[in-house]
Enzyme design. Structure first.
Site, short mmCIF file in Angstrom:
data_model
loop_
_atom_site.label_atom_id
_atom_site.label_comp_id
_atom_site.label_asym_id
_atom_site.label_seq_id
_atom_site.Cartn_x
_atom_site.Cartn_y
_atom_site.Cartn_z
N ASP A 1 0.82 -1.21 0.00
CA ASP A 1 0.00 0.00 0.00
C ASP A 1 0.85 1.26 0.00
O ASP A 1 0.36 2.34 -0.33
CB ASP A 1 -0.92 -0.01 1.23
CG ASP A 1 -1.93 1.12 1.20
OD1 ASP A 1 -2.64 1.24 0.19
OD2 ASP A 1 -2.00 1.88 2.18
N LEU B 1 -8.12 5.97 2.65
CA LEU B 1 -8.20 7.14 1.78
C LEU B 1 -6.89 7.43 1.05
O LEU B 1 -6.81 8.40 0.31
CB LEU B 1 -8.60 8.37 2.60
CG LEU B 1 -10.03 8.36 3.17
CD1 LEU B 1 -10.24 9.55 4.08
CD2 LEU B 1 -11.04 8.38 2.04
N ARG B 2 -5.87 6.59 1.29
CA ARG B 2 -4.61 6.84 0.59
C ARG B 2 -4.80 6.73 -0.92
O ARG B 2 -4.16 7.45 -1.69
CB ARG B 2 -3.53 5.87 1.08
CG ARG B 2 -2.17 6.13 0.43
CD ARG B 2 -1.08 5.26 0.99
NE ARG B 2 -0.71 5.68 2.33
CZ ARG B 2 -0.84 4.94 3.41
NH1 ARG B 2 -1.36 3.73 3.32
NH2 ARG B 2 -0.48 5.38 4.59
N ALA B 3 -5.66 5.83 -1.36
CA ALA B 3 -5.89 5.67 -2.80
C ALA B 3 -6.44 6.95 -3.41
O ALA B 3 -6.05 7.35 -4.51
CB ALA B 3 -6.85 4.51 -3.05
#
Length: 704
Positions: free
Chosen positions: A199, A280-282
Site C-alpha cells: 500500500d 483514503l490513501r488511494a
C-alpha cells in the site's frame, strides 16, 4: 592518474516499449509526493534497467555544503544532526541520487549506526548515516523487494509513513529527514509482497516481454550496440534524454498551478469508493497522479483522461482482498463511473455518496446498479472468481476466525450423500478392487480462515520469517558471545574495560584486543519449508468434504504466506503421487494448483509419503538451514501400495502435522494411527481453525 569516468548507463529513452512503466516513473519524477512505483513482472523484462535510468533525468538537488543529510538551503531541517546550518553561505547543486537497497542489507546499513571507529579511537559518540539518509530527496530503489527481510520492511514502512528516520541504538539517538521516491521491482513467481508495504507504493505497473518479433529484435539490437560501445550508444540518445529532463523540470514548475476541479475530484472519489479500496490513501494518490499527468501534458486543469490513467495505475494493487487475488481493474466499470460523474454537481445540501449515486441504497459491495463489484470484471481482481463469493470474508473475519463465523470448517453439508464413514458413495467400489473411480470435477474451496499456528521444535538458523524460533541476525537481542560477527559494542567494551591498566592505556582511547570482541546473540523467527501432502483419492471425493479440505489447505497456505515460508504441494491418488508444486516462495502458485486439484481413484498413501521424503531430501541439500514442516491432509485410508508404516520410517526426525479428514458417525482412527507412526500432532479437520486460544502456539512434536 585521475580515476576513469564511470561507464554511462542505458538511456531511459532507448528502452523499447514499456509505456505504462515509463509513464508511472515520469509521474513520480514530476510529483514525488505520488509515493513511488512498484514494478511487477517476469524476469528479463528490463525492470532494473529502466529504473536505474530514471535518476539521470531528475533535476539536480540544491543542498547545504557539507551536510550529509542533503538539507535544502532554503529550508534546512532544524533537527538535522549536522546542523544548525549557515544558510547565508548559499548552497550547491548535486545530481539526484539513486540509492540501491540490497535485499541482504543489515539494519544498521539502512538506518545508520554508531561510528565504531571514532567511538573506539576518540571516545566520542558519532552517528554514521545509512542508506535512508543518502536517499533523502532522491530515489530509493529496492530490487526484488518481495524478498526483503521483514525487519527492513518495517523500517521502510516507518520512514515512508513519517518522512523521517528515527535511530535508537548503541547509545545513539538521532532523527533525520528521509523523504524519498520509493521504487521497487519484483517477480511475483518468487512470492508476494506484504500488504502494508504494497500500500505504500503509490503506483503499480505489470510488465511483460513483448510478443512482437519486430519489437523483440529491436530490443536485442539496441542492447548489443550498447554492450559494444556504451559511450557511443548513450551519445546517440543525448538529445532525447535532454528533452525528457527539460520536460520533467517544466512540468514540476507547472505543478502548483494545475487546478483539480470539483468535478474531477468527485470522479476520483467515486472511482475509489466504487472499487472499494481500503482507506483514503488511494484517493490522495490518484489525485496527485492526475495532477502530475495534467502538468506533464501542459494542461491547466485535470481532465477525465488524467483521472482514468491515474486510477489505472494507482488502484489495482489496492483492490486485493487476500494474497491470492490477482491485481487488476475492470476498464468498462471505470469508464462507466467516470461518465456517470462527468460534470455532475451534487444536489445542494445533500450528502454525496459515490458508492450510491442514484440514492437507491445499494448494499455494501455494489455499485448502485444492483450488481456486486466483483461480478462485472473478468480478471478476478476483487475476488469475484472465488467460488464462495459474498460468503468469503477473508481470513479471520468470522466471529471465531473460521468460515461463516463458526470458527471451523464443516466437512459435510446437509443433503450430501455419504457412507457411514463420511466417504463418497464411490468409496466402497474402490475398496472392492473395482479399479479407479471416475475422476470428479474439481471441487471449489471453502472460505479461508485463520488456522492454528504450527511450528518446528527447537531453535533453527534459517531464513528470517515468522514461524519457528531461530537464532537470527535480525531478532531481539538476548545476549552476547565471543566472536566478531555482528559486534555487540557494549559487551565488547565491558570485556575490555578490566584490562586497561595492564595494557597501558594513556587515557585517550580504549585498548581492545581480539579476545575482547563479542558478537550479538539474537532470538528471532525463521521461515520454514511447509510441505503439504494432500490425499486426492476417491475416499476424499465427497464434494462437501473436499471443499472443506481445500479450504483448510488454502488457509494454511495463506498462513504460510504471512509467515514468509516456502511451500510445496504433493498430491496422491490412483497409483502414484505427484509433486504438484515444487518448493517455492510463491504461495499464490500453490493456491492456483489447489483450485484445479481433481479427485478420484485409489489411495496410494505410501507413495505420497515416499515422495515427500524424496522432496525433503533434495531440499535439505539445496538449503540445509531451512527446516521442514510436513503437513499431511488425509483420512488415513491406504487402498493401494505397501503399508504406510515403512514409508513413514523414511520421514524420521521431520516435524509433522496430520490433519484428520475422516468424518461421519463411525471413525476408524486411521489418520491418528498414521500420526503415531510419524510422531506427529494430529488435528481433526473441524479443529484446525484458531479458536479463543488463538494466541497459544501449538508446537509439532519431534519424531522420536
Amino acid at each position: 592518474m585521475p580515476p576513469a569516468a564511470p561507464a554511462p548507463g542505458y538511456p531511459f529513452s532507448a528502452v523499447v516499449g514499456m509505456d505504462d512503466l515509463k509513464l508511472a516513473l515520469l509521474i513520480n519524477a514530476v510529483s514525488p509526493g505520488v509515493g513511488g512505483v512498484l514494478v511487477r513482472g517476469e524476469k528479463g523484462t528490463a525492470k532494473s534497467t529502466i529504473v536505474r535510468a530514471l535518476a539521470a533525468l531528475l533535476p539536480p538537488v540544491p543542498a547545504v555544503p557539507g551536510c550529509r543529510f542533503s538539507c535544502a538551503p532554503a529550508a534546512p531541517d532544524p533537527g538535522c544532526p549536522d546542523g544548525p546550518h549557515d544558510t547565508g553561505a548559499g548552497g550547491h547543486e548535486r545530481p539526484a541520487r539513486l540509492v540501491e537497497l540490497p535485499v541482504g542489507a543489515s539494519e544498521d546499513r539502512l538506518t545508520g549506526s554508531l561510528d565504531i571507529e571514532r567511538a573506539l579511537t576518540e571516545g566520542v559518540t558519532a552517528f554514521e548515516p545509512g542508506l535512508l539518509a543518502a536517499a533523502h530527496r532522491g530515489v530509493l530503489y529496492v530490487d526484488e523487494v518481495n524478498l526483503l527481510h521483514d525487519h527492513l520492511v518495517d523500517l521502510l514502512l516507518d520512514a515512508a509513513a513519517m518522512g523521517e528516520s528515527h535511530v535508537e541504538r548503541e547509545g545513539v539517538s538521532v532523527r533525520h529527514a528521509a523523504r524519498f521516491l520509493l521504487v521497487g521491482t519484483m517477480n511475483p513467481e518468487e512470492g508476494e509482497l506484504r500488504p502494508q508495504l504494497l500500500d505504500r507504493f503509490g503506483l503499480t505497473v505489470e510488465v511483460a516481454a513483448t510478443r512482437d518479433p519486430a519489437e523483440r529484435a529491436e530490443v536485442v539490437r539496441r542492447r548489443l550496440r550498447f554492450e559494444d560501445d556504451p559511450a557511443a550508444f548513450a551519445a546517440g540518445w543525448t538529445d532525447a534524454e535532454a528533452g525528457l529532463a527539460a520536460r520533467i523540470a517544466a512540468a514540476r514548475d507547472r505543478l502548483p498551478r494545475v487546478e483539480l476541479t470539483d468535478a474531477a475530484l468527485r470522479q476520483i472519489t467515486a472511482v475509489c469508493a466504487s472499487f472499494e479500496v481500503d482507506g483514503l490513501r488511494a484517493d490522495l494518490v490518484t489525485a496527485r497522479a492526475a495532477i502530475a499527468l495534467a502538468a506533464w501534458h501542459d494542461r491547466r486543469s485535470v481532465t477525465a483522461d488524467d483521472v482514468r490513467t491515474a486510477a489505472r495505475l494507482a488502484l489495482p494493487h489496492r483492490r486485493r482482498r487476500d494474497p491470492f487475488d490477482a491485481p487488476g481493474l475492470d476498464a468498462e466499470k471505470l469508464d462507466r463511473i467516470l461518465d456517470e460523474y462527468a460534470d455532475q454537481d451534487p444536489p445542494e445540501g445533500a450528502p454525496e455518496d459515490p458508492a450510491d449515486p442514484d440514492g437507491r441504497g445499494g448494499t455494501n459491495g455494489t455499485d448502485g446498479t444492483g450488481e456486486a463489484d466483483g461480478t462485472d470484471g473478468s480478471d478476478g481482481a476483487d475476488g469475484a472468481d472465488r467460488p464462495d463469493g459474498p460468503d468469503d470474508d477473508g481470513p479471520g473475519d468470522g466471529p471465531g476466525g473460521g468460515p461463516g463465523g463458526g470458527g471451523a470448517p464443516h466437512p459435510e453439508a446437509p443433503g450430501e450423500p455419504t457412507g457411514t464413514d463420511g466417504s463418497a458413495p464411490s468409496a466402497p467400489d474402490e475398496e472392492r478392487g473395482g479399479g479407479e473411480s471416475a475422476e470428479s470435477e474439481p471441487a471449489p474451496a471453502d472460505a479461508a480462515y485463520k488456522p492454528r499456528l504450527f511450528t518446528v521444535p527447537g531453535i533453527g538458523a534459517g531464513a528470517p520469517g515468522r514461524r519457528s524460533k531461530a537464532r537470527s541476525p535480525y531478532g531481539r537481542v538476548s545476549g552476547a558471545r565471543p566472536g566478531a560477527r555482528g559486534l555487540h559494542l557494549t559487551a565488547t567494551l565491558r570485556a575490555a574495560a578490566p584490562h586497561q591498566s595492564a595494557r597501558g592505556r594513556d587515557g585517550t582511547g580504549l585498548v581492545v584486543r581480539p579476545g575482547d570482541l563479542r558478537e550479538t546473540v539474537r532470538d528471532g523467527r525463521e521461515g520454514n519449508l511447509v510441505l503439504f501432502v494432500v490425499d486426492a483419492s476417491g475416499s476424499m471425493a465427497a464434494r462437501a468434504r473436499m471443499r472443506a479440505v481445500k479450504g483448510a489447505v488454502l488457509s494454511l497456505l495463506l498462513d504460510a504466506y504471512q509467515r514468509r515460508d516456502k511451500v510445496g504441494l504433493i498430491t496422491f491418488r490412483g497409483a502414484a503421487a505427484e509433486l504438484a508444486l515444487p518448493p517455492t516462495s510463491s504461495v499464490e502458485a500453490g493456491a492456483r494448483r489447489l483450485e484445479r486439484l481433481p479427485t478420484g481413484g485409489r489411495t496410494p498413501l505410501s507413495a505420497g509419503l515416499l515422495r515427500a521424503a524424496d522432496v525433503l531430501r533434495v531440499e535439505r541439500l539445496r538449503d540445509p538451514a531451512r527446516r521442514p514442516l510436513l503437513v499431511v491432509v488425509t483420512d488415513g485410508r491406504a487402498t493401494h501400495g505397501p503399508d504406510p508404516s515403512a514409508a513413514a520410517a523414511h520421514l524420521h526426525g521431520v516435524a509433522s502435522v496430520v490433519v484428520d479428514c475422516e468424518s461421519g458417525p463411525v471413525r476408524l482412527g486411521l489418520a491418528a494411527a498414521l500420526g503415531a507412526r510419524l510422531a506427529a500432532e494430529v488435528v481433526r479437520l473441524e479443529e484446525l481453525a484458531a479458536d479463543s486460544l488463538a494466541g497459544l502456539v501449538r508446537t509439532a512434536r519431534p519424531a522420536a
